[in-house]
Design an enzyme around this catalytic site. Structure first.
Site, PDB file in Angstrom:
ATOM      1  N   LYS A 192      -7.869   1.103   9.475  1.00 55.29           N
ATOM      2  CA  LYS A 192      -6.772   1.454   8.586  1.00 55.29           C
ATOM      3  C   LYS A 192      -5.677   0.398   8.728  1.00 55.29           C
ATOM      4  CE  LYS A 192      -8.866   4.681   6.794  1.00 55.29           C
ATOM      5  NZ  LYS A 192      -9.231   4.551   5.378  1.00 55.29           N
TER       6      LYS A 192
ATOM      7  N   LYS B  71     -16.236   9.395  -3.656  1.00 56.33           N
ATOM      8  CA  LYS B  71     -15.692  10.585  -2.989  1.00 56.33           C
ATOM      9  C   LYS B  71     -16.032  11.799  -3.863  1.00 56.33           C
ATOM     10  CE  LYS B  71     -11.805   8.824  -0.286  1.00 56.33           C
ATOM     11  NZ  LYS B  71     -12.002   7.378  -0.119  1.00 56.33           N
TER      12      LYS B  71
HETATM   13 MG    MG Z   1     -10.976   3.701   1.596  1.00 55.76          MG
END
Ligand code: MG
Length: 367
Positions: free
Chosen positions: A165, A265
């Protein structure tokens, strides 16, 4: 097989690491997840789960899942739970947009269809590729040294693909990528996921600053066009995630050669029905995928596993085991990671049984 009842439960999912941090100072300590239950007049029952990554990641929020289901459910009572195409058309006719609201209902109906057919959902989605499939580990945003330490620890647990991240200060992000690259071994894969966090000039500096590192660059900027601009000035393999929200975006991406990998997703597409359409389109177009969701517990992880396991191996870049990040198990029978890999259940349907003792009373109950 008519739908007789749709109920939605709320469950809190705390994190083993205490919190999950990503670009722009965003973080979540406890996820608010919704478990959806669909009952039928023949006694077959299915379950799904929807868990937004907080209210500030995608246009989705936890209470919105429940409010949307309360709005949508009366339109579905009396409909055939096993006719997934018709159900999806009906949901789209009754409510414009809000794919994440529809996702849990769609997943629950796939669970029902699998049980009725006597086969795992992954069989219905195309078949099982190999014994298991590969997972990535998301590495929460911290200092470069701490992230390298965490990658080493998760590597010892068997993971070989690491999604850092980043999306913060470009100088620190360059240091994060270098620090982690130093602890990797041959065959490992490194993804620097900015989660839309950089402006173009920042992203341009980072890709130059890690020019000699073997790293994938994921969703550097907010918009598709900004990402494309960075894509055109780097030779790193490139991933798009947040801007991929339907077939149109995939067709445009393919036409522009805008990425090498996309993230599918499930709840962002509206459930397994539409995520499978997107998956199959990507296979036809030669685009590799990460199959995942925004977040979730055991039931989300089961749904991801069925879609990932039914994806041709060479097209499955990575997938995820969200249930290993959280301290609460919301269902028995969910797949468990072994050595950085996972397999879909062999049981009919999703193969999960919700733990109603922790779910309590439903917050939405329509019959
Ligand atoms: Mg991502």
């Amino acid at each position: 097989m008519k739908i007789t009842r749709i109920a939605a439960y709320r469950v809190e999912l705390p994190l083993h690491e205490g919190s999950y941090k990503w670009s722009g100072g965003k973080s979540v300590d406890v996820f608010d997840s919704t478990i959806v239950r669909v009952e039928t007049d023949e006694g077959v029952v299915g379950h799904g789960e929807v868990c937004p990554l907080g209210p500030f990641y995608l246009p989705a929020y936890a209470a919105g899942v429940r409010a949307g289901i309360a709005e949508l459910a009366p339109h579905l009572i009396g409909q055939d739970a096993t006719e997934l195409g018709k159900l999806n058309q009906l949901m789209d006719a009754a409510m414009k947009g809000h794919p994440y609201v529809k996702s849990g209902i769609d997943i629950a109906c796939w669970d029902i269809l699998g049980q009725v057919a006597g086969v795992p959902v992954c069989t219905l989605l195309g078949g099982r590729w190999g014994d298991d499939f590969v997972l990535y580990r998301a590495i929460s945003q911290q200092s470069p040294d701490e992230m390298a330490k965490n990658v080493t620890a998760y590597r010892e647990e068997g993971y070989r693909r690491f999604q850092l991240k980043v999306g913060g200060d470009p100088n620190v992000d360059i240091a994060r990528i270098h620090a982690v690259a130093e602890v990797l071994q041959p065959g490992d894969k490194l993804i620097a996921d900015a989660n839309t966090g950089w402006l173009m000039h920042e992203a341009a500096r980072v890709v130059r600053g890690v020019k000699d590192v073997d790293v994938y660059i994921e969703q550097p900027c907010v918009s598709y066009e900004e990402c494309l601009s960075i894509r055109e000035r780097t030779d790193h393999p490139f991933v798009m995630d947040e801007v991929i929200d339907g077939m149109d975006s995939l067709l445009k991406l393919h036409s522009d050669r805008a990425a090498d990998v996309v993230n599918i997703k499930i709840s962002k597409f509206g459930g397994l029905t539409k995520a499978r359409q997107a998956r199959d389109l990507c296979v036809s177009l030669g685009i590799a995928m990460t199959i995942e969701d925004s977040w979730g517990g055991d039931i989300t992880t089961a749904a991801i596993a069925h879609l990932a396991h039914s994806t041709p191996t060479e097209f499955l870049f990575t997938s995820t085991d969200f249930n290993s990040y959280v301290t609460v198990s919301n269902a028995a029978g969910a797949p468990q990671r072994i050595n950085g890999r996972m397999a879909a259940s062999q049981e009919p349907g999703l193969g999960v049984q919700p733990r109603f003792e922790i779910l309590g009373e439903p917050l939405v109950d329509v019959s």
